[in-house]
Design a protein around this motif. Structure first.
Motif, PDB file in Angstrom:
ATOM      1  N   TRP A  20      37.406  49.413  75.692  1.00 36.60           N
ATOM      2  CA  TRP A  20      37.627  49.187  77.122  1.00 36.60           C
ATOM      3  C   TRP A  20      38.547  50.244  77.750  1.00 36.60           C
ATOM      4  N   SER A  65      53.284  39.128  77.101  1.00 38.57           N
ATOM      5  CA  SER A  65      52.647  40.246  77.787  1.00 38.57           C
ATOM      6  C   SER A  65      51.304  39.768  78.330  1.00 38.57           C
ATOM      7  N   MET A  66      51.102  39.973  79.594  1.00 38.57           N
ATOM      8  CA  MET A  66      49.844  39.589  80.232  1.00 38.57           C
ATOM      9  C   MET A  66      49.274  40.809  80.930  1.00 38.57           C
ATOM     10  N   GLY A  67      47.983  40.840  81.089  1.00 37.60           N
ATOM     11  CA  GLY A  67      47.354  41.961  81.750  1.00 37.60           C
ATOM     12  C   GLY A  67      46.106  41.535  82.497  1.00 37.60           C
ATOM     13  N   LYS A  68      45.715  42.351  83.421  1.00 37.36           N
ATOM     14  CA  LYS A  68      44.494  42.122  84.192  1.00 37.36           C
ATOM     15  C   LYS A  68      43.893  43.478  84.478  1.00 37.36           C
ATOM     16  N   ARG A  69      42.658  43.677  84.077  1.00 38.17           N
ATOM     17  CA  ARG A  69      41.993  44.952  84.328  1.00 38.17           C
ATOM     18  C   ARG A  69      41.556  45.024  85.782  1.00 38.17           C
ATOM     19  N   LEU A  70      41.945  46.081  86.450  1.00 38.97           N
ATOM     20  CA  LEU A  70      41.526  46.325  87.819  1.00 38.97           C
ATOM     21  C   LEU A  70      40.351  47.304  87.856  1.00 38.97           C
ATOM     22  N   THR A  82      37.285  48.780  85.198  1.00 40.67           N
ATOM     23  CA  THR A  82      36.627  48.644  83.905  1.00 40.67           C
ATOM     24  C   THR A  82      36.002  49.986  83.544  1.00 40.67           C
TER      25      THR A  82
END
Length: 145
Positions: free
Chosen positions: A30, A133-138, A140
């Motif tokens: 990714w 730890s958190m994440g969010k793909r803006l 791809t």
């Protein structure tokens, strides 16, 4: 091992750096490493460093500062060049660059199963924070090979 120098990333390093990141097992499907290089270069903060032996990149680190925290990404050392102080030296350069900007704290993320990296950073004085730890793909990226 021959001596190395630490310098800013140069465009001719690109393919060798991508190869190095693959060899160091940093690339995931990714994350397109070439796009990550482009993204870092677009910031133009001078904190994309390489360790080079005879002009060839054998180590990398990306550092950044958002005004609140510093971040370390893509610390990699060619497996054939490990145990020569390259990773430690790259981190010293990155930490100094962040300190020069007034950065009060450096954060980094390590995959939970990467015990060697966790021990490496522990030896450099890094401690586990009591955070999730958190994440969010803006964006791809297309899967990489």
């Amino acid at each position: 091992m021959r001596s190395f120098i630490v310098r800013a990333f140069e465009e001719h390093d690109r393919e060798r750096v991508v190869e190095l990141w693959h060899r160091a097992d940093l690339v995931r499907s990714w994350n397109d490493p070439r796009r990550d290089i482009d993204r870092k270069l677009s910031v133009d903060d001078g904190m994309f460093l390489v360790a080079a032996v005879d002009g060839t990149a054998v180590g990398t680190v990306m550092a950044g500062y958002d005004g609140h925290r510093g971040w370390i990404n893509y610390l990699a050392v060619d497996p054939e060049c490990r145990e020569a102080g390259i990773g430690r030296t790259l981190m010293q350069h990155a930490e100094q660059a962040l300190d020069d900007l007034g950065c009060p704290k450096v954060n980094l993320q390590i995959r939970t199963d990467n015990l060697a990296a966790r021990e490496f950073y522990r030896r450099l004085g890094y401690l586990s924070d009591e955070v999730v730890s958190m994440g969010k793909r803006l964006v791809t990226d297309e899967p990489v090979e």
